[in-house]
Design a protein around this motif. Structure first.
Motif: not given
Length: 175
Positions: A82-85, A87-94, A104-109
């Motif tokens: 999921f990304a905001d308008a 282009g910043k990542i909101i959620r990244f799955n494994p 770690d997917p949280r590293g992309a948030i």
């Protein structure tokens, strides 16, 4: 059972007491005890009991929905983000994190795809997601060629959906 002790504590110290509690039938309430002051001296207490059963039900429903979403994202073999308008990542799955070499997917948030990869593929992914945000039109099952860091090619079936906010405005994209 702690009511008398809570009242004494508030009278003696002037500290507020707040807690959630349930009646004998399990109905949720919020209890607040505040000191009642007259000319700067604690002369009593104000006890407020608020029916919180609706709030508690909504909180439980939100917890359940979040649990279902997290379960889906954690276990789905498909790469999802999921990304905001902007282009910043909101959620990244494994699975998506693995494609970008993240443990770690949280590293992309909070980052953009550009922050995660310097190859042209990241730019193409960003531009395609941006187009969905601008147009508001979903792309379903689009076959796309991806060039990996090592130069090899991978074909991917991609779906991009606009992410809508509470006022039905487009706030981002789901890929």
């Amino acid at each position: 059972p702690e009511l008398v002790d809570d009242l004494k504590k508030c009278l003696a110290s002037g500290e507020r007491v707040e807690r959630e509690l349930n009646d004998l039938r399990g109905k949720a309430f919020f209890l607040r005890i505040l000191p009642y002051r007259v000319k700067g001296i604690i002369a009593g207490v104000v006890l407020t009991l608020i029916d919180a059963s609706g709030l508690k039900a909504a909180e439980d429903a939100l917890f359940h929905e979040r649990y279902l979403l997290n379960s889906l994202l954690e276990t789905a073999p498909d790469a999802i983000y999921f990304a905001d308008a902007n282009g910043k990542i909101i959620r990244f799955n494994p699975a998506m994190a693995q494609r970008f070499g993240l443990s770690d997917p949280r590293g992309a948030i909070g980052k953009t795809l550009f922050d995660l990869s310097s190859n042209d593929d990241a730019h193409a992914l960003h531009d395609q997601a941006r187009a969905v945000v601008k147009s508001g039109k979903a792309e379903h099952y689009k076959l796309e060629k991806r060039v990996l860091e090592d130069g090899s090619a991978r074909w991917t079936l991609v779906t991009r959906l606009p992410l809508f906010g509470a006022a039905n405005e487009i706030v981002g994209v789901i890929v």
